[in-house]
Design an enzyme around this catalytic site. Structure first.
Site, PDB file in Angstrom:
ATOM      1  N   ASP A   1       0.864  -1.187   0.000  1.00 31.38           N
ATOM      2  CA  ASP A   1       0.000   0.000   0.000  1.00 31.38           C
ATOM      3  C   ASP A   1       0.898   1.233   0.000  1.00 31.38           C
ATOM      4  OD1 ASP A   1       0.890   0.289   2.607  1.00 31.38           O
ATOM      5  OD2 ASP A   1      -1.110   0.255   3.529  1.00 31.38           O
ATOM      6  N   HIS A   2       0.297   2.401   0.198  1.00 32.72           N
ATOM      7  CA  HIS A   2       1.058   3.655   0.135  1.00 32.72           C
ATOM      8  C   HIS A   2       2.155   3.712   1.201  1.00 32.72           C
ATOM      9  CE1 HIS A   2      -2.427   4.050   2.745  1.00 32.72           C
ATOM     10  NE2 HIS A   2      -1.707   4.901   3.475  1.00 32.72           N
TER      11      HIS A   2
ATOM     12  N   CYS B   1       3.061  -3.206   4.056  1.00 32.27           N
ATOM     13  CA  CYS B   1       2.215  -2.073   4.468  1.00 32.27           C
ATOM     14  C   CYS B   1       2.940  -1.375   5.611  1.00 32.27           C
ATOM     15  CB  CYS B   1       0.805  -2.518   4.833  1.00 32.27           C
ATOM     16  SG  CYS B   1       0.660  -3.641   6.244  1.00 32.27           S
ATOM     17  N   GLY B   2       2.241  -0.566   6.382  1.00 33.83           N
ATOM     18  CA  GLY B   2       2.922   0.159   7.450  1.00 33.83           C
ATOM     19  C   GLY B   2       3.467  -0.760   8.518  1.00 33.83           C
ATOM     20  N   THR B   3       2.668  -1.730   8.908  1.00 34.65           N
ATOM     21  CA  THR B   3       3.057  -2.644   9.985  1.00 34.65           C
ATOM     22  C   THR B   3       3.262  -4.088   9.533  1.00 34.65           C
ATOM     23  OG1 THR B   3       0.741  -3.160  10.405  1.00 34.65           O
ATOM     24  CG2 THR B   3       1.699  -1.317  11.668  1.00 34.65           C
ATOM     25  N   GLY B   4       2.722  -4.431   8.366  1.00 36.79           N
ATOM     26  CA  GLY B   4       2.688  -5.829   7.918  1.00 36.79           C
ATOM     27  C   GLY B   4       1.467  -6.573   8.428  1.00 36.79           C
ATOM     28  N   ILE B   5       0.784  -5.986   9.388  1.00 35.12           N
ATOM     29  CA  ILE B   5      -0.305  -6.706  10.053  1.00 35.12           C
ATOM     30  C   ILE B   5      -1.576  -6.748   9.210  1.00 35.12           C
ATOM     31  CG2 ILE B   5      -1.822  -6.688  12.072  1.00 35.12           C
ATOM     32  CD1 ILE B   5       0.611  -5.550  13.652  1.00 35.12           C
ATOM     33  N   GLY B   6      -1.975  -5.606   8.676  1.00 37.54           N
ATOM     34  CA  GLY B   6      -3.189  -5.594   7.862  1.00 37.54           C
ATOM     35  C   GLY B   6      -3.052  -6.492   6.642  1.00 37.54           C
ATOM     36  N   MET B   7      -1.888  -6.446   6.020  1.00 43.91           N
ATOM     37  CA  MET B   7      -1.657  -7.297   4.845  1.00 43.91           C
ATOM     38  C   MET B   7      -1.764  -8.780   5.224  1.00 43.91           C
ATOM     39  SD  MET B   7      -1.197  -5.698   1.999  1.00 43.91           S
ATOM     40  CE  MET B   7      -0.443  -4.313   1.110  1.00 43.91           C
TER      41      MET B   7
ATOM     42  N   HIS C   1       8.698 -24.484   9.534  1.00 44.12           N
ATOM     43  CA  HIS C   1       7.604 -25.056  10.333  1.00 44.12           C
ATOM     44  C   HIS C   1       6.223 -24.801   9.741  1.00 44.12           C
ATOM     45  CE1 HIS C   1       9.939 -25.400  14.401  1.00 44.12           C
ATOM     46  NE2 HIS C   1      10.672 -25.772  13.366  1.00 44.12           N
TER      47      HIS C   1
ATOM     48  N   ARG D   1       6.567 -33.812  10.707  1.00 45.03           N
ATOM     49  CA  ARG D   1       5.470 -33.498  11.628  1.00 45.03           C
ATOM     50  C   ARG D   1       4.830 -32.153  11.299  1.00 45.03           C
ATOM     51  NH1 ARG D   1      10.204 -32.195  14.108  1.00 45.03           N
ATOM     52  NH2 ARG D   1      10.308 -30.292  15.386  1.00 45.03           N
ATOM     53  N   HIS D   2       5.611 -31.264  10.693  1.00 46.38           N
ATOM     54  CA  HIS D   2       5.063 -29.947  10.365  1.00 46.38           C
ATOM     55  C   HIS D   2       4.043 -30.028   9.231  1.00 46.38           C
ATOM     56  CE1 HIS D   2       7.965 -28.296  13.091  1.00 46.38           C
ATOM     57  NE2 HIS D   2       8.948 -28.878  12.417  1.00 46.38           N
TER      58      HIS D   2
HETATM   59  C1  RB5 Z   1      -2.076   2.615   6.421  1.00 46.51           C
HETATM   60  O1  RB5 Z   1      -2.147   3.837   7.071  1.00 46.51           O
HETATM   61  C2  RB5 Z   1      -1.827   1.505   7.412  1.00 46.51           C
HETATM   62  O2  RB5 Z   1      -2.969   1.294   8.179  1.00 46.51           O
HETATM   63  C3  RB5 Z   1      -1.428   0.256   6.691  1.00 46.51           C
HETATM   64  O3  RB5 Z   1      -0.267   0.489   5.945  1.00 46.51           O
HETATM   65  C4  RB5 Z   1      -1.088  -0.960   7.552  1.00 46.51           C
HETATM   66  O4  RB5 Z   1      -0.145  -0.640   8.519  1.00 46.51           O
HETATM   67  C5  RB5 Z   1      -2.225  -1.708   8.070  1.00 46.51           C
HETATM   68  O5  RB5 Z   1      -2.073  -2.747   8.747  1.00 46.51           O
END
Ligand code: RB5
Length: 145
Positions: free
Chosen positions: A8-9, A65-71, A98, A132-133
């Site tokens: 993303d951006h 993305c910013g954190t990798g979490i949303g992706m 694993h 096992r994995h």
């Molecule tokens: C965008 O502002 C931010 O929410 C996105 O890049 C990401 O970090 C979401 O998990």
């Protein structure tokens, strides 16, 4: 090996830097965007990359993305995808051995370019350990059914 790339951006700068790593390793990739700082919605790119991996057109995916979490959350909604936000090379290695991770997600806000390149290198070089994995991974996909 064919790689699907997306961001993303918040992640497009790091995504572009990772192309140098992929060129050095010698793998081919397709960039699904985005390619500017204009605000976009990360699930759109996660879905495109994850669908490409799940269909078998691509061997692995990389999303930033910013954190990798949303992706990671979005990519994991696509059946057959095993995505996780990875922050270091040790977990990159274990995620392959694993969990047979097939989509790596990175957080551009906390991952310097050099470390991201190292994580990608380990992600692409490390084979699944099987054994096992393999049973455990198959149980993950039973949950999808
Ligand atoms: C965008 O502002 C931010 O929410 C996105 O890049 C990401 O970090 C979401 O998990």
């Amino acid at each position: 090996m064919r790689i699907a790339l997306g961001a993303d951006h918040a992640g497009f700068h790091l995504k572009d830097s990772l192309k140098r790593t992929l060129d050095e390793i010698g793998v081919t990739y397709q960039d699904f965007g985005t390619s500017s700082a204009e605000s976009v919605d990360y699930p759109d790119f996660a879905q495109a990359v994850a669908a490409g991996v799940a269909s078998g057109e691509f061997d692995r995916g990389i999303l930033v993305c910013g954190t990798g979490i949303g992706m990671a959350i979005a990519a994991n909604k696509v059946p057959g995808i095993r995505a996780a936000a990875i922050t270091d090379t040790d977990t990159a290695k274990l995620s392959r051995e694993h969990n047979d991770l097939n989509v790596l997600t990175l957080g551009a806000r906390g991952t310097p370019e050099a470390r991201a390149g190292d994580i990608v290198t380990v992600f692409l070089a490390t084979p699944f350990a099987g054994g096992r994995h393999a049973l455990r991974v198959s149980k993950i996909h039973q949950i999808e059914k």
